[in-house]
Scaffold this motif. Structure first.
Motif, PDB file in Angstrom:
ATOM      1  N   PRO A  51       0.802  -1.229   0.000  1.00 38.11           N
ATOM      2  CA  PRO A  51       0.000   0.000   0.000  1.00 38.11           C
ATOM      3  C   PRO A  51       0.833   1.277   0.000  1.00 38.11           C
ATOM      4  O   PRO A  51       1.971   1.303   0.473  1.00 38.11           O
ATOM      5  CB  PRO A  51      -0.806  -0.113   1.304  1.00 38.11           C
ATOM      6  N   VAL A  52       0.212   2.339  -0.504  1.00 40.28           N
ATOM      7  CA  VAL A  52       0.839   3.657  -0.498  1.00 40.28           C
ATOM      8  C   VAL A  52       0.468   4.419   0.779  1.00 40.28           C
ATOM      9  O   VAL A  52       1.069   5.446   1.099  1.00 40.28           O
ATOM     10  CB  VAL A  52       0.413   4.451  -1.758  1.00 40.28           C
ATOM     11  N   LEU A  53      -0.518   3.907   1.507  1.00 44.32           N
ATOM     12  CA  LEU A  53      -0.951   4.535   2.759  1.00 44.32           C
ATOM     13  C   LEU A  53      -0.644   3.623   3.947  1.00 44.32           C
ATOM     14  O   LEU A  53      -0.806   2.406   3.870  1.00 44.32           O
ATOM     15  CB  LEU A  53      -2.459   4.802   2.732  1.00 44.32           C
ATOM     16  N   PRO A 238       0.075  21.803  -2.220  1.00 47.15           N
ATOM     17  CA  PRO A 238       1.027  22.140  -3.279  1.00 47.15           C
ATOM     18  C   PRO A 238       2.435  22.416  -2.771  1.00 47.15           C
ATOM     19  O   PRO A 238       3.396  22.327  -3.544  1.00 47.15           O
ATOM     20  CB  PRO A 238       0.420  23.389  -3.925  1.00 47.15           C
ATOM     21  N   VAL A 239       2.570  22.740  -1.489  1.00 48.32           N
ATOM     22  CA  VAL A 239       3.892  23.029  -0.932  1.00 48.32           C
ATOM     23  C   VAL A 239       4.411  21.868  -0.085  1.00 48.32           C
ATOM     24  O   VAL A 239       5.541  21.401  -0.253  1.00 48.32           O
ATOM     25  CB  VAL A 239       3.872  24.322  -0.093  1.00 48.32           C
ATOM     26  N   PHE A 240       3.572  21.394   0.823  1.00 53.61           N
ATOM     27  CA  PHE A 240       4.019  20.381   1.782  1.00 53.61           C
ATOM     28  C   PHE A 240       3.707  18.948   1.353  1.00 53.61           C
ATOM     29  O   PHE A 240       4.124  18.004   2.011  1.00 53.61           O
ATOM     30  CB  PHE A 240       3.387  20.652   3.151  1.00 53.61           C
ATOM     31  N   GLY A 241       2.979  18.769   0.279  1.00 53.17           N
ATOM     32  CA  GLY A 241       2.699  17.423  -0.214  1.00 53.17           C
ATOM     33  C   GLY A 241       1.597  16.749   0.570  1.00 53.17           C
ATOM     34  O   GLY A 241       0.437  17.139   0.469  1.00 53.17           O
ATOM     35  N   TYR A 242       1.957  15.746   1.393  1.00 53.30           N
ATOM     36  CA  TYR A 242       0.958  14.949   2.095  1.00 53.30           C
ATOM     37  C   TYR A 242       1.237  14.880   3.585  1.00 53.30           C
ATOM     38  O   TYR A 242       2.354  15.110   4.047  1.00 53.30           O
ATOM     39  CB  TYR A 242       0.944  13.521   1.535  1.00 53.30           C
ATOM     40  N   ARG A 243       0.197  14.500   4.320  1.00 53.68           N
ATOM     41  CA  ARG A 243       0.328  14.253   5.750  1.00 53.68           C
ATOM     42  C   ARG A 243       1.000  12.903   5.991  1.00 53.68           C
ATOM     43  O   ARG A 243       1.285  12.148   5.065  1.00 53.68           O
ATOM     44  CB  ARG A 243      -1.052  14.303   6.412  1.00 53.68           C
ATOM     45  N   GLY A 244       1.197  12.575   7.278  1.00 53.54           N
ATOM     46  CA  GLY A 244       2.058  11.463   7.643  1.00 53.54           C
ATOM     47  C   GLY A 244       1.584  10.079   7.294  1.00 53.54           C
ATOM     48  O   GLY A 244       2.353   9.127   7.388  1.00 53.54           O
ATOM     49  N   ILE A 245       0.343   9.889   6.874  1.00 55.83           N
ATOM     50  CA  ILE A 245      -0.146   8.551   6.563  1.00 55.83           C
ATOM     51  C   ILE A 245       0.324   8.078   5.187  1.00 55.83           C
ATOM     52  O   ILE A 245       0.240   6.904   4.851  1.00 55.83           O
ATOM     53  CB  ILE A 245      -1.689   8.503   6.644  1.00 55.83           C
ATOM     54  N   TRP A 250       6.627   6.328  -2.773  1.00 52.26           N
ATOM     55  CA  TRP A 250       5.952   5.490  -3.765  1.00 52.26           C
ATOM     56  C   TRP A 250       5.830   6.237  -5.097  1.00 52.26           C
ATOM     57  O   TRP A 250       5.595   7.445  -5.129  1.00 52.26           O
ATOM     58  CB  TRP A 250       4.570   5.098  -3.259  1.00 52.26           C
ATOM     59  N   ALA A 251       5.948   5.521  -6.206  1.00 54.80           N
ATOM     60  CA  ALA A 251       5.892   6.128  -7.540  1.00 54.80           C
ATOM     61  C   ALA A 251       4.574   6.863  -7.761  1.00 54.80           C
ATOM     62  O   ALA A 251       4.541   7.935  -8.386  1.00 54.80           O
ATOM     63  CB  ALA A 251       6.088   5.058  -8.611  1.00 54.80           C
ATOM     64  N   THR A 252       3.475   6.302  -7.239  1.00 55.00           N
ATOM     65  CA  THR A 252       2.163   6.946  -7.379  1.00 55.00           C
ATOM     66  C   THR A 252       2.181   8.363  -6.829  1.00 55.00           C
ATOM     67  O   THR A 252       1.645   9.296  -7.437  1.00 55.00           O
ATOM     68  CB  THR A 252       1.095   6.125  -6.623  1.00 55.00           C
ATOM     69  N   VAL A 253       2.801   8.534  -5.669  1.00 52.55           N
ATOM     70  CA  VAL A 253       2.868   9.849  -5.024  1.00 52.55           C
ATOM     71  C   VAL A 253       3.817  10.764  -5.774  1.00 52.55           C
ATOM     72  O   VAL A 253       3.541  11.956  -5.963  1.00 52.55           O
ATOM     73  CB  VAL A 253       3.285   9.688  -3.552  1.00 52.55           C
ATOM     74  N   LYS A 254       4.946  10.245  -6.215  1.00 54.80           N
ATOM     75  CA  LYS A 254       5.914  11.067  -6.946  1.00 54.80           C
ATOM     76  C   LYS A 254       5.289  11.672  -8.200  1.00 54.80           C
ATOM     77  O   LYS A 254       5.494  12.845  -8.505  1.00 54.80           O
ATOM     78  CB  LYS A 254       7.143  10.226  -7.315  1.00 54.80           C
ATOM     79  N   LYS A 259       2.899  16.499 -10.907  1.00 52.93           N
ATOM     80  CA  LYS A 259       1.810  17.080 -11.694  1.00 52.93           C
ATOM     81  C   LYS A 259       1.079  18.203 -10.959  1.00 52.93           C
ATOM     82  O   LYS A 259       0.705  19.209 -11.570  1.00 52.93           O
ATOM     83  CB  LYS A 259       0.801  15.990 -12.060  1.00 52.93           C
ATOM     84  N   GLN A 260       0.859  18.040  -9.639  1.00 60.94           N
ATOM     85  CA  GLN A 260      -0.035  18.945  -8.930  1.00 60.94           C
ATOM     86  C   GLN A 260       0.646  19.865  -7.916  1.00 60.94           C
ATOM     87  O   GLN A 260       0.068  20.881  -7.534  1.00 60.94           O
ATOM     88  CB  GLN A 260      -1.107  18.127  -8.182  1.00 60.94           C
ATOM     89  N   ALA A 261       1.846  19.530  -7.486  1.00 59.10           N
ATOM     90  CA  ALA A 261       2.495  20.346  -6.462  1.00 59.10           C
ATOM     91  C   ALA A 261       3.360  21.433  -7.097  1.00 59.10           C
ATOM     92  O   ALA A 261       3.673  21.382  -8.289  1.00 59.10           O
ATOM     93  CB  ALA A 261       3.350  19.455  -5.556  1.00 59.10           C
ATOM     94  N   ALA A 262       3.727  22.406  -6.271  1.00 57.28           N
ATOM     95  CA  ALA A 262       4.577  23.492  -6.757  1.00 57.28           C
ATOM     96  C   ALA A 262       5.965  22.950  -7.083  1.00 57.28           C
ATOM     97  O   ALA A 262       6.495  22.082  -6.387  1.00 57.28           O
ATOM     98  CB  ALA A 262       4.676  24.578  -5.684  1.00 57.28           C
ATOM     99  N   SER A 263       6.534  23.466  -8.165  1.00 57.75           N
ATOM    100  CA  SER A 263       7.881  23.028  -8.538  1.00 57.75           C
ATOM    101  C   SER A 263       8.897  23.622  -7.575  1.00 57.75           C
ATOM    102  O   SER A 263       8.680  24.692  -6.986  1.00 57.75           O
ATOM    103  CB  SER A 263       8.208  23.455  -9.971  1.00 57.75           C
ATOM    104  N   CYS A 264       9.992  22.945  -7.406  1.00 58.54           N
ATOM    105  CA  CYS A 264      11.015  23.373  -6.448  1.00 58.54           C
ATOM    106  C   CYS A 264      12.388  23.126  -7.045  1.00 58.54           C
ATOM    107  O   CYS A 264      12.643  22.067  -7.618  1.00 58.54           O
ATOM    108  CB  CYS A 264      10.861  22.605  -5.134  1.00 58.54           C
TER     109      CYS A 264
END
Length: 300
Positions: A51-53, A238-245, A250-254, A259-264
């Motif tokens: 799982p990714v979660l 868009p800045v911090f991504g996801y919470r701790g769960i 994982w490739a799905t999250v990357k 695609k959706q988060a701010a570039s850095c």
């Protein structure tokens, strides 16, 4: 489960933010008891590898060899093949049978990802190996005379079995695919792992506050689950991504972050001047050189 002993908490090196729990040991585990002299059997299984979660949970179930006939009658099996009600009933059987003990090693999403994204990565197999060995080592350190250990296969079964045998030469190991449906003691470990992980997912609360809301549906946590996919799409910052769960390695999250988060742009990604540039003729006439009184010493 009421029998958790909070005194016996073990770190699982070298993993980050991971922990283990143990049930309280019965009198039959005492060094001088007949049951401990005869020996104990142990089974090890996991839940949540893909799982990714949520976490990956490794669990060990163990009991005296003399308890084996009772163990065979309790109905343990591969936890995925059992209903939630049956899993709960079998979970409670650990409290009802003092000689049936357990340990669990929970690798948090942050631990999994942080180790996979190290400069020298610790892949998931390596983390699983460390968790497995920590469970065996912990039982031995608590004075339990483990004679036989049955393990659900991690990669090539014989290779993993040989490594465990070398690490723990006093124990006879049997590593097989689908061990949780073959050996009741591994099925018992499967119940601990599955129920522990399911409760983590169901009861997880965000330490940063209930931003996501109690009504959030996360699905099974597997990347192929449409509900999990929707959760990941709809709860990305868009800045911090996801919470701790969320396992952010994982490739799905990357893909979603790209695609959706701010570039850095990281400083290390920008071309840096060579070290020699700091000692060239132009640098020697700079304000830094003048302010610090730096002068060259010639060739070394």
């Amino acid at each position: 489960m009421a029998s958790i002993d909070p005194v016996n908490l073990d770190p699982i090196p070298p993993l980050i933010d991971s922990y283990s729990f143990h049930s309280t040991l019965p009198a039959s585990a005492a060094p001088g008891s007949e049951e401990n002299k005869e020996g104990w059997i142990m089974g090890i299984d996991e839940a949540g590898r893909g799982p990714v979660l949520g976490p990956m949970v490794y669990a060990a179930a163990y009991c005296p060899l003399a308890f084996k006939p009772t163990l065979e009658s309790l109905g343990f099996d591969d936890s995925k093949a059992l209903s939630a009600d049956t899993r709960q009933m079998l979970w409670e059987s650990f409290d009802a049978n003092a000689d049936l003990c357990y340990s669990s090693a929970t690798l948090s999403p942050q631990a999994i990802s942080a180790n996979m994204l190290r400069r020298v990565p610790i892949n998931l197999n390596r983390q699983a190996e460390e968790a497995t060995m920590s469970l065996i080592r912990s039982a031995l350190n608590r004075g339990i005379n483990i004679r036989e250990c049955y393990v659900d296969a991690l990669g090539p079964a014989q290779q993993w079995q040989d490594r465990l045998s070398n690490e723990f030469p006093t124990i006879t190991f049997d590593v097989r695919a689908k061990a949780d449906s073959i050996f009741k003691i591994v099925g018992a470990a499967s119940i601990i792992a599955k129920v522990t992980r399911d409760r983590y997912i169901e009861q997880w609360t965000d330490p940063e506050g209930p931003v996501l809301g109690d009504e959030v549906v996360r699905g099974s946590g597997y990347p192929s689950d449409p509900k999990t996919q929707a959760f990941l799409r709809n709860h990305i910052d868009p800045v911090f991504g996801y919470r701790g769960i969320v396992r952010f390695s994982w490739a799905t999250v990357k893909v979603l972050l790209e695609k959706q988060a701010a570039s850095c742009t990281w400083a290390d990604d920008v071309t840096q001047p060579s070290a020699a540039a700091y000692f060239g003729d132009s640098a020697k006439s700079s304000k830094l050189y003048r302010d610090l009184g730096i002068s060259g010493v010639g060739e070394l």
